[in-house]
Design a protein around this motif. Sequence first.
Motif, PDB file in Angstrom:
ATOM      1  N   UNK A  91      -8.508  -7.422  53.728  1.00  0.00           N
ATOM      2  CA  UNK A  91      -8.407  -6.261  54.635  1.00  0.00           C
ATOM      3  C   UNK A  91      -7.565  -5.275  54.039  1.00  0.00           C
ATOM      4  N   UNK A  92      -8.001  -4.840  52.909  1.00  0.00           N
ATOM      5  CA  UNK A  92      -7.204  -3.719  52.104  1.00  0.00           C
ATOM      6  C   UNK A  92      -7.602  -2.701  51.425  1.00  0.00           C
ATOM      7  N   UNK A  93      -7.291  -1.467  51.913  1.00  0.00           N
ATOM      8  CA  UNK A  93      -7.522  -0.260  51.372  1.00  0.00           C
ATOM      9  C   UNK A  93      -9.289  -0.198  51.612  1.00  0.00           C
ATOM     10  N   UNK A  94     -10.011  -0.047  50.457  1.00  0.00           N
ATOM     11  CA  UNK A  94     -11.480   0.141  50.703  1.00  0.00           C
ATOM     12  C   UNK A  94     -12.250  -1.080  50.631  1.00  0.00           C
ATOM     13  N   UNK A  95     -11.610  -2.304  50.123  1.00  0.00           N
ATOM     14  CA  UNK A  95     -12.552  -3.444  50.276  1.00  0.00           C
ATOM     15  C   UNK A  95     -13.413  -3.584  51.484  1.00  0.00           C
ATOM     16  N   UNK A  96     -13.118  -3.591  52.514  1.00  0.00           N
ATOM     17  CA  UNK A  96     -14.040  -3.510  53.704  1.00  0.00           C
ATOM     18  C   UNK A  96     -15.243  -2.881  53.342  1.00  0.00           C
ATOM     19  N   UNK A  97     -15.168  -1.797  52.774  1.00  0.00           N
ATOM     20  CA  UNK A  97     -16.349  -0.859  52.415  1.00  0.00           C
ATOM     21  C   UNK A  97     -17.579  -1.882  51.621  1.00  0.00           C
ATOM     22  N   UNK A  98     -17.006  -2.761  51.054  1.00  0.00           N
ATOM     23  CA  UNK A  98     -17.871  -3.627  50.167  1.00  0.00           C
ATOM     24  C   UNK A  98     -18.323  -4.899  51.025  1.00  0.00           C
ATOM     25  N   UNK A  99     -17.270  -5.437  51.528  1.00  0.00           N
ATOM     26  CA  UNK A  99     -17.133  -6.751  51.905  1.00  0.00           C
ATOM     27  C   UNK A  99     -17.153  -6.638  53.569  1.00  0.00           C
ATOM     28  N   UNK A 100     -18.383  -6.817  54.085  1.00  0.00           N
ATOM     29  CA  UNK A 100     -18.413  -7.073  55.487  1.00  0.00           C
ATOM     30  C   UNK A 100     -18.237  -8.543  56.115  1.00  0.00           C
ATOM     31  N   UNK A 101     -17.410  -8.735  57.106  1.00  0.00           N
ATOM     32  CA  UNK A 101     -16.828  -9.759  57.607  1.00  0.00           C
ATOM     33  C   UNK A 101     -17.940 -10.525  58.357  1.00  0.00           C
ATOM     34  N   UNK A 102     -18.250 -11.571  57.796  1.00  0.00           N
ATOM     35  CA  UNK A 102     -19.385 -12.410  58.314  1.00  0.00           C
ATOM     36  C   UNK A 102     -20.743 -11.994  58.116  1.00  0.00           C
ATOM     37  N   UNK A 103     -20.831 -11.100  57.167  1.00  0.00           N
ATOM     38  CA  UNK A 103     -21.960 -10.892  56.765  1.00  0.00           C
ATOM     39  C   UNK A 103     -22.360 -10.840  55.366  1.00  0.00           C
ATOM     40  N   UNK A 104     -21.533 -10.383  54.587  1.00  0.00           N
ATOM     41  CA  UNK A 104     -22.005 -10.584  52.988  1.00  0.00           C
ATOM     42  C   UNK A 104     -20.798 -11.513  52.461  1.00  0.00           C
ATOM     43  N   UNK A 105     -19.561 -11.604  53.542  1.00  0.00           N
ATOM     44  CA  UNK A 105     -18.422 -12.426  52.878  1.00  0.00           C
ATOM     45  C   UNK A 105     -17.341 -12.713  54.151  1.00  0.00           C
ATOM     46  N   UNK A 106     -16.232 -12.755  53.705  1.00  0.00           N
ATOM     47  CA  UNK A 106     -15.171 -12.978  54.933  1.00  0.00           C
ATOM     48  C   UNK A 106     -13.968 -12.261  54.295  1.00  0.00           C
TER      49      UNK A 106
END
Length: 366
Positions: free
Chosen positions: A282-297
């Motif tokens: 959960x860092x900077x804009x990484x959650x724009x790409x990786x959605x928790x429990x949808x396409x990654x953790x």
Amino acid sequence: MSAKPRILLVGPMPIEGVPIGGTQVSFAGLVRRMRASERFACDIVNTSRAVLGRSSWRRIPDDARALTLTLQSIARLGPRCDAVLFNASSGGAMRAGPLVWTAAHALRKPFALRVFGGDLDLRLERASPWRRGVFQHTCLTAPLVLLQTRHLCAHFARYRGVRWLPTTRDAEVVLRARPKECTRFLLLAQLKREKGIAEALAASDSLPAHASLTIHGPSVPGVEFGGEHPRARFGGPIPREDLAEVIASHDALVFPSWYEGEGMPGAVIEAMQAGLPVIATRWRSLPELVEHERNGLLVAPRDSDELAAAMRRLVLDPSLYGSLAYEARLSGDRYRAAPWHEKLETCLAELVGIDAHTRRNDELAA
């Protein structure tokens, strides 16, 4: 018939034998697509110079020499072009952007800026008031400012030219049967401490006996990771032509970065396009790409225990792994280059004014 509008592309191309980052990969991709464009012609000013391993005192004259050559090339090629598109990392944009803007302004050519990386806001906040003011009154007033993350677009929304242009990749996908369980983890990054290498190594120690972690990427001078890790190994840098095979031989990507300049990493996009779910921070804009429990953790930065728990979760829960892998491929395909390049060309057409360009060419031909 009128000639196509010509764009002067200013940015860093890869240097043979030198580890490349996302800025060079993205700019090289832009150059390929613009050279194949039916709407535009282009000229290239290559701003690349080797930086790894240089002492700080060597960088100042080398950077000054590279900037001088860049400005000379713009002065030489710019008169026959219809616009200047400057492509740079956030640091490069801050250092050289105002001078490239001035060169384009002197040539009376529209100027556009494309910034790679996700830390332009932080760099601007830390800059001296003088440097901050210069950048705000030159580059950020441009009619087209292309930023890589939604976070940056929101931060700079008050500037009229700001548009979102994310990282794109067209990763070759090696077809394979989807594994029933996740046992082979991949970390793909430059081997900087800020990329979370130490945290990944520590997390690998608690993996089940049949799981493993492979770390690929170019080393950084002066950075070493010692110690024995029974379920982790370093595989070195990967030639571009072998990247698809390496990704296909793994089941999930680990990306525990706390690197300040992180934007939308191409490694994450390429892994998702191959159907690999991603464990990221959960860092900077990484959650724009990786959605928790949808396409990654998603895990906390610099927390090897939480990272280890996420990795074990994928190993021990095949159902979760399968659903994340399916969504990862769908997510990755949203960042295929073609539709985003079409949007870029539409922005460039507005920038140069296709009608004005056509009239000017017709007048010259008369």
